[in-house]
Write an enzyme that holds these catalytic residues in place. Sequence first.
Site, short mmCIF file in Angstrom:
data_model
loop_
_atom_site.label_atom_id
_atom_site.label_comp_id
_atom_site.label_asym_id
_atom_site.label_seq_id
_atom_site.Cartn_x
_atom_site.Cartn_y
_atom_site.Cartn_z
N TYR A 236 -23.07 -11.28 35.40
CA TYR A 236 -23.15 -10.07 34.57
C TYR A 236 -24.44 -9.34 34.88
O TYR A 236 -25.54 -9.88 34.74
CB TYR A 236 -23.12 -10.43 33.08
CG TYR A 236 -23.40 -9.22 32.22
CD1 TYR A 236 -22.52 -8.14 32.24
CD2 TYR A 236 -24.54 -9.12 31.43
CE1 TYR A 236 -22.78 -6.99 31.50
CE2 TYR A 236 -24.80 -7.98 30.68
CZ TYR A 236 -23.92 -6.92 30.73
OH TYR A 236 -24.17 -5.78 30.00
N ARG B 258 9.88 15.43 16.05
CA ARG B 258 10.64 14.39 16.75
C ARG B 258 9.77 13.46 17.59
O ARG B 258 10.22 12.43 18.06
CB ARG B 258 11.72 15.06 17.62
CG ARG B 258 12.82 15.72 16.81
CD ARG B 258 13.67 16.68 17.63
NE ARG B 258 13.01 17.99 17.81
CZ ARG B 258 13.57 19.03 18.44
NH1 ARG B 258 14.76 18.92 18.98
NH2 ARG B 258 12.90 20.17 18.56
N ALA C 9 -24.01 -17.48 41.95
CA ALA C 9 -22.93 -17.58 40.96
C ALA C 9 -23.52 -17.83 39.58
O ALA C 9 -24.46 -18.62 39.42
CB ALA C 9 -21.99 -18.70 41.34
C1 UD1 Z 1 13.59 26.29 21.93
C2 UD1 Z 1 14.58 27.45 22.07
C3 UD1 Z 1 15.81 26.97 22.83
C4 UD1 Z 1 15.40 26.42 24.17
C5 UD1 Z 1 14.33 25.34 24.03
C6 UD1 Z 1 13.80 24.98 25.40
C7 UD1 Z 1 14.30 28.84 20.09
C8 UD1 Z 1 14.88 29.26 18.78
N1 UD1 Z 1 14.96 27.93 20.77
O1 UD1 Z 1 14.21 25.30 21.12
O2 UD1 Z 1 16.72 28.04 23.01
O3 UD1 Z 1 16.54 25.89 24.85
O4 UD1 Z 1 13.23 25.82 23.22
O5 UD1 Z 1 12.91 23.90 25.37
O6 UD1 Z 1 13.30 29.40 20.49
N2 UD1 Z 1 6.74 26.75 17.95
C9 UD1 Z 1 5.77 27.49 17.31
N3 UD1 Z 1 6.00 27.93 16.05
C10 UD1 Z 1 7.17 27.71 15.40
C11 UD1 Z 1 8.19 26.98 16.06
C12 UD1 Z 1 7.94 26.51 17.34
O7 UD1 Z 1 4.70 27.73 17.86
O8 UD1 Z 1 7.30 28.18 14.27
C13 UD1 Z 1 6.47 26.24 19.30
C14 UD1 Z 1 6.48 24.74 19.40
O9 UD1 Z 1 5.19 24.22 19.20
C15 UD1 Z 1 7.00 24.49 20.80
C16 UD1 Z 1 7.82 25.73 21.11
O10 UD1 Z 1 7.48 26.70 20.16
O11 UD1 Z 1 5.94 24.41 21.74
C17 UD1 Z 1 9.32 25.46 21.07
O12 UD1 Z 1 9.66 24.98 19.78
P1 UD1 Z 1 10.75 23.85 19.57
O13 UD1 Z 1 10.85 23.60 18.11
O14 UD1 Z 1 10.49 22.72 20.45
O15 UD1 Z 1 12.06 24.64 20.05
P2 UD1 Z 1 13.42 24.00 20.51
O16 UD1 Z 1 14.20 23.55 19.34
O17 UD1 Z 1 13.19 23.03 21.59
CA CA Z 2 11.36 22.17 22.55
#
Ligand code: UD1
Ligand code: CA
Length: 461
Positions: free
Chosen positions: A365, A15, A379
Amino acid sequence: MSNYAIILAAGKGTRMKSDLPKVLHKVSGISMLEHVFRSVSALNPAQTVTIVGHQSEMVEEVLAGQTNFALQKEQLGTGHAVRMAEEVLGNLEGQTLVIAGDTPLITGESLKSLVDFHINHKNVATILTAEADNPFGYGRVVRNADGEVLKIVEQKDASDFEQQIKEINTGTYVFDNRRLFEALKEITTDNAQGEYYLTDVIGIFRQAGEKVGAYMLRNFEESLGVNDRYALSIAENVMRNRINKGHMLNGVTFQNPATTSIDIDVEIAGDVELEGQVTLRGKTKLETGVYVSAGSYLQDSHIGANSRITHSMIEESTIGQNVTVGPYAHIRPDSSLADEVHVGNFVEVKGSCLGAGTKAGHLTYIGNSEVGQNVNFGAGTITVNYDGQSKYGTTIGDGVFIGSNSTLVAPLTIGDHALLAAGSTITSDVPEDGLALGRSRQVNKDGYAVRFPHHPARKEN
Ligand code: UD1
Ligand code: CA
């Protein structure tokens, strides 16, 4: 019992619509991942594991040497991501903080309170939650009639009723370390996104009759999860207010804090005054009594006491005390201006040292030059330091007076107290106390101007 920490940073951040991995986008000068890492460090964890995946090499670079890394080859969800830490943490006794790399506003203090709460309540899992006015997009914390936490349900999986819940999961938790990895073996991809949700372990613990709790952040602001650039701008705004307020309470005057942007590692002494539209980047440091006017941009520079910077740009340079810079000056990297120097409008200094009391008031400069004390640049003085291939240095002694519109063709050495006549092109060294005249002699021809069309005597005819 020891604290451990897992930071989730493997996702692409679709996103964000960016080539840069999401967690490397910056807030107040450092990446979101570094903000999270700094907050986590407040817990003094015995081990930290950062989960990397998408562009892992770039992500590892910012925390190199400070954490363990575990690679999540495919981003199959936050639960799958945490599992990658099993090799490092799997059998350890203690509690493990899990935090997302995209929540840069959560403070170390809040994390400490969360861990204390978790330990005091003897929970197996504690969720850091917050009360949101607009909870859309976050996982919701579902409680029973007695207020006990039952599970977390993701936005895309939430019923109409669950979507009304305002208590959100910040994506930060503390778990009993061993139980965490056991529960992770039970999670499935049976959900709207077909991912392994870390959040599902809460329901698993509950069903096993184990104690699960939630600790609510006092300040909702901290919970912001940055998923797109709009949220990134909100994070920047919150962080800017926090940083600016800290400086104000330390005795710095801000004329218009909403437009003053200061990176997190900038240091500012008391009795500094900043107008609006000022940007201070990197490791800039301002000593007491410094005044910075609107339109100034200072990066990785040190400004000595009582100096005044007016509508100017200063990069990777050192400025002494009682120096005046600008308006409209550009001090480029590797320059140093000693005490009492004055650099005025449309002056550019690059890779040069100016001795105490030296003045370059206008349109000048100065490049690759070693300049002594109390030198006066007229100058329009230009050091000619580049022949199209290489750069050459100019050395100018103490007390040298350079007449206006002089060109100093490097390499060149000008002795102490020498005088360069205005309009000179100087191509050879000038000895101490010498006068250099590098210009053609003027010729006057009596009455000749009458021959030219501008002359009234011609126009009348
Ligand atoms: C997640 C939570 C949600 C919470 C929100 C808060 C889950 C399923 N959901 O959703 O409940 O309200 O964060 O901000 O956990 N990441 C990995 N590997 C993956 C997927 C994600 O390392 O396979 C990391 C991403 O880089 C990120 C973090 O985990 O830093 C959160 O992932 P993101 O996809 O942003 O989760 P949300 O949909 O925001
Ligand atoms: Ca997130």
